[in-house]
Design an enzyme around this catalytic site. Structure first.
Site, PDB file in Angstrom:
ATOM      1  N   THR A  47      37.388   9.579 -39.255  1.00 38.04           N
ATOM      2  CA  THR A  47      37.072  10.996 -39.441  1.00 38.04           C
ATOM      3  C   THR A  47      35.657  11.296 -38.941  1.00 38.04           C
ATOM      4  OG1 THR A  47      38.563  11.228 -41.295  1.00 38.04           O
ATOM      5  CG2 THR A  47      36.630  12.646 -41.336  1.00 38.04           C
ATOM      6  N   GLY A  89      44.471  15.093 -46.980  1.00 39.89           N
ATOM      7  CA  GLY A  89      43.429  14.208 -47.501  1.00 39.89           C
ATOM      8  C   GLY A  89      42.261  14.982 -48.089  1.00 39.89           C
ATOM      9  N   GLY A 112      36.766   8.056 -45.306  1.00 42.23           N
ATOM     10  CA  GLY A 112      37.309   6.913 -46.045  1.00 42.23           C
ATOM     11  C   GLY A 112      38.680   7.253 -46.597  1.00 42.23           C
ATOM     12  N   GLY A 171      41.163   8.942 -48.396  1.00 39.24           N
ATOM     13  CA  GLY A 171      41.159  10.295 -48.945  1.00 39.24           C
ATOM     14  C   GLY A 171      41.686  10.412 -50.361  1.00 39.24           C
TER      15      GLY A 171
HETATM   16  N1  ASP Z   1      39.254  10.739 -45.344  1.00 33.88           N
HETATM   17  C1  ASP Z   1      40.285  10.873 -44.339  1.00 33.88           C
HETATM   18  C2  ASP Z   1      41.594  11.127 -45.012  1.00 33.88           C
HETATM   19  O1  ASP Z   1      41.910  10.455 -45.975  1.00 33.88           O
HETATM   20  C3  ASP Z   1      40.422   9.685 -43.472  1.00 33.88           C
HETATM   21  C4  ASP Z   1      39.155   9.239 -42.809  1.00 33.88           C
HETATM   22  O2  ASP Z   1      38.080   9.406 -43.346  1.00 33.88           O
HETATM   23  O3  ASP Z   1      39.245   8.714 -41.706  1.00 33.88           O
HETATM   24  O4  ASP Z   1      42.329  11.957 -44.533  1.00 33.88           O
END
Ligand code: ASP
Length: 301
Positions: free
Chosen positions: A169, A199, A221, A223
């Site tokens: 992300t 997320g 991270g 989610g």
């Molecule tokens: N936080 C994001 C999610 O869970 C994923 C990521 O941070 O890459 O959608």
């Protein structure tokens, strides 16, 4: 004082992808920095910074995003202006090249905070935003990942994070010359996610929060865990109520994520004076920052 901090995911970024992450966050930061240093406002700087990373196939945002269990790309994004507390977000949106721009439109042109489903497509059209084809978002790396995941009988998001699967992300926080703190976050979510899964990234208080009197936070991270501890707002409240500095508050947030929800991830924080902080409990996190007190940009992966 002006300040800009960006991230491009927290996970076990493989050695052969480090350079692409460095280049992607450096380019994004430069775009936002130029705007801020010419007196541009934080909303524009955050939008353009994030658009650059959405267009870069390195990251799980816009082009290059993970594919869901049905082979579709569904994107989440949010933006918040810490001076007015106005915010906008979109969730599970398909066929949009730059979801952060759509989130900004929701913030500025609607009376709502979060749009999803048929409504968000309609809203994009009404506001003149063109839809793109899935092929413009899908890259070969993610098609291959999706194909290999289909042979697994069960695949959980938590397993994905435990096995160091990418959490790429992107996010940005700006402090502009007028003292506004603005935060944005954009993502393709998690690999092989259930269709319609949302997320933390588009949820105000979870993946994104800004209050110009306190600071700003953007998360990345796992989610589901980040949502459980309302990570961004938890860090902001810790700074506000305990008078904690950004470093202490960021560490408090990541400790809480790990202890309460067995979670993994990383956060970028900017305090109201424009001092950046970073904390993560993954092997690596791509981040870059610059303030008007620095002569050059710090880029770390
Ligand atoms: N936080 C994001 C999610 O869970 C994923 C990521 O941070 O890459 O959608």
């Amino acid at each position: 004082m002006i300040s800009l901090v960006v991230h491009g995911g927290a996970w076990n970024i493989p050695d052969d992808m480090v350079q692409a992450h460095r280049a992607g966050i450096a380019k994004a930061l430069e775009i936002g920095w130029k705007l801020l240093s010419n007196g541009g406002n934080g909303v524009e700087a955050v939008e353009q910074t994030i658009r650059s990373m959405e267009d870069d196939p390195t990251f799980d945002a816009g082009r290059g995003s993970f594919v869901n269990a049905l082979g579709e790309i569904e994107l989440d994004a949010s933006i918040m202006n810490g001076s007015s507390l106005r915010c906008g977000a979109v969730a599970s949106v398909q066929n949009i090249q730059n979801p952060i721009s759509l989130a900004r439109l929701v913030m500025e042109k609607s009376e709502h905070v979060l749009l999803t489903g048929m409504g968000v497509v309609r809203f994009a059209k009404e506001n003149g935003m063109m839809q793109c084809s899935k092929d413009e978002l899908l890259v070969g790396r993610e098609l291959e990942r999706w194909k290999s995941l289909q042979s697994k009988t069960r695949f959980s998001t938590k397993d994905a994070f435990k096995a160091d699967r990418p959490s790429d992300t992107v996010g940005a926080i700006a402090l502009d010359t007028a003292g506004n703190i603005v935060v944005g976050t954009s993502t393709g979510g998690t690999p092989n996610k259930y269709p319609g899964r949302v997320g933390d990234s588009p949820l105000i208080g979870c993946g994104t929060y800004a209050d110009s009197n306190i600071g700003g936070v953007s998360c990345t991270g796992w989610g589901e865990a980040i949502i459980k501890v309302v990570l961004a707002k938890t860090i902001i409240d810790y700074m506000d109520m305990n008078g904690a500095d950004g470093d202490t508050a960021a560490k408090y947030g990541i400790d809480r994520l790990a202890k309460k929800a067995d979670g993994y991830g990383g956060v970028i924080v900017l305090d109201k004076h424009g001092k950046p902080s970073v904390c993560f409990n993954t092997p690596r996190m791509a981040r870059a920052y610059r303030t008007s007190e620095m002569n050059s940009t710090v880029i770390e992966v």
